[in-house]
Every structure is written in structure tokens, then in C-alpha cells.
Design a protein around this motif. Sequence first.
Motif, short mmCIF file in Angstrom:
data_model
loop_
_atom_site.label_atom_id
_atom_site.label_comp_id
_atom_site.label_asym_id
_atom_site.label_seq_id
_atom_site.Cartn_x
_atom_site.Cartn_y
_atom_site.Cartn_z
N UNK A 80 0.82 -1.22 0.00
CA UNK A 80 0.00 0.00 0.00
C UNK A 80 0.85 1.26 0.00
N UNK A 81 1.99 1.22 0.71
CA UNK A 81 2.89 2.39 0.73
C UNK A 81 3.39 2.69 -0.69
N UNK A 82 3.74 1.65 -1.43
CA UNK A 82 4.23 1.85 -2.81
C UNK A 82 3.13 2.43 -3.70
N UNK A 83 1.91 2.00 -3.53
CA UNK A 83 0.79 2.54 -4.33
C UNK A 83 0.47 3.99 -3.96
N UNK A 84 0.79 4.38 -2.71
CA UNK A 84 0.40 5.73 -2.24
C UNK A 84 1.56 6.71 -2.14
#
Length: 382
Positions: free
Chosen positions: A48-52
Motif C-alpha cells: 500500500x505504501x508503494x501505491x500511495x
Amino acid sequence: MAEPAHSDQPLLKTPLHAEHVALGARMVPFAGYDMPVQYPAGILTEHNWTREHAGLFDVSHMGQAFLIADDKSHETVAKALEALIPADVLNLKPNQQRYSQLLADDGGILDDLMVTRVGAPGHEGWLYLVVNASMKEADYAHIQARLPKGVSLNREDELALMALQGPSAAAVLAKLAPETDDLPFMMSADVQIGGISCHVSRSGYTGEDGFEISCKAEDAAKLWNKLLADPEVKPIGLGARDSLRLEAGLCLYGHDIDTTTSPIEAGLIWSIQKRRREEGGFPGAARVQREIKEGPSRVRVGIKPEGRAPAREGTVITTPDGHEVGIVTSGGFGPTVNGPVAMGYVSKDVSAVGTDLHLVVRGKPLPAKVAAMPFAPHRYKR
């Protein structure tokens, strides 16, 4: 994702191994290397961190090499590589990158790779190659054995490679190397990042905007920590790398593509430019051209299981009445999709989006549908 290490050999370490250990990474054998599968935050948080924001991946286990023509001519080196892959290398612009496949004589895929025409003055007859970690020794031997006189392969084992991926990646890198901000997708540049000489390409394996950054092994830890100093950047392991690429509908060699699959079956026709489709002249061209004309008998598709149970690699795919039509090649939970996603090969007649299928999980047929890919939209900078 898991690739067994060769048990008779000690695991290799990337130049960033000590950094991963210091960050508390859980290390696992992968393609002969001791690699971080996740950090303490866990795979879901990292995904999720990579997507955000921006995720930083160590991909130094990949093979980096140069093809070099003695006569310093791009035409010489391009023709040598075009005898092995189906991409149009001849018409690459300086600093342009292309995705392609090393093909066997029957059109099966020996590996997939990235090819860049080197743009630095005085290196006109150079091509930069990045190949998969698990296949690099076989790839180098295969290429070397088939090169014409006057073209040589130089492997670069003293280089590190990292990927900075996600919507914040461009802003993070622009603070350190402003000229990377307007770098187009699938183009590269030689830049200084905080005094470190790097080769940067706008590409990656997550479906997000981002960069792959090559530097000398001795500078890797310094660069890694410089990038991690930005609050938008967190280290990401192999676990999230796999769930990100699966949601992006990207093939993993040895799973979704291998020596039994052709680029056309795999849905990679976009990576074969018009001139090569028409002219051929690469291994397996007869099969590839036939499949372009007549259509392959099976194709790679996206699959969405209807429940919450993921279908893993090797799961048998059937029609609702129990007729076996294919096999899952990659599958797992998609955090962005908030549900299970899979890819696999099915007979052409059941490959249309929306077709009902069953996935045989632990002996039980579970309903699923053929789904459009990517599962999460690509956000490359076009």
C-alpha cells in the motif's frame, strides 16, 4: 514468487545485504541470493505504501551487461541482438529502452529482458541489458555463444540496481537529480544523485510511475540511505514486489512465461514492433508469425476468483461443467483490489473477459471469471 536457491552453493549477497539486515528484514533464498522478502511493517503495508507514496526495492540480483560492437556502430550491435530477440533494436533512439524476450528456436521464451541503447558520447555501439537473476548465467552463455565476430558481451557484476516506485518517486528523485523529473517513460539518462554517478531509467515492475537506478556496488549503500532519508520513501521486499506486479498484470519469468510459452500466447505482441512481425529473422519467427495470423490455441488471461480464497500457481482451471481448460501461473491476494487475483493460461474459446470458470482449490471447484488486466490501473508517465 519463491525461487529455490541452489542448495549445493552458498547464497550470494547483494551490495545492500547489510542494509536489509540492519532494517530488520526477513531474508529468504531467492534466485541464489539472500534477499529481503519483507521488512517489519509487513507485505500489506509495503504494498500500500508503494501505491500511495514511494517504495525502494533492491534488485541488484538482476544481471546487468553491455553488448559492445568493435566498430562502434549501433547497426552492428543492434543486428547481433535482433538475431536473438523479436524487438526492433535497430530503431531505438539513444537512451531509449525496450522490453523483449530471448527466444528459443521453437519460439519459447528463454527469459525476458530490458534493452537500452546507450546514449553517452563515444558509446554509440553499446547496448545495456538487464536480465533476470535466476536466468543470468544461462542468458549470458546463450548470448555469448551466438554473437557474431566483432560483438562482445561484457557482464557488469560490480553494479548495483535499485527501483524507486510509486506516485511520489518522481518528486523524491527530482530533489536529488532535477533532470530526472521530465524523463519520459522507457527513456534513460546518466545523472549524478548526491554526487553518485547513476544510470536512471523511467521504468519498473509495479505498474506505478518510477525509476530503476544503476550505480557502482561500492556506492549502493550510500545511495540507498540517501533515498530512504526522504519521509516519502520506505524499503520494500520481494513479497510486495510480487503482489504489485501481479495486480499490474506483469509476467514473472519461470511462472507466467517460460520455454513452453510464446510471446503471443503470453499477450506480449505489443513488445514486437511492426517491422519485426513482418520481417521475422529472430528465433521462433515462424511460430510467432503463425500465431499472430491464426491466433494461439491458448492465451494468458486475468482471473478473479469470486470468493475470498486465493488460487495459487498450479491451480487447475475448468469450465463450470468440469472440463479442464487451463492452469493458474500466478495468484494471490491483491491488496489494492481488496480480493484475490490470478493469471493463467486458458483455451482461446474460454478467454473472453467475463467468461465463467472454476478454479480447483484443494479439490473443490470455486467460481471465478476471466477479468481484464491490469487489475490495478497502470500509472506510468506517458
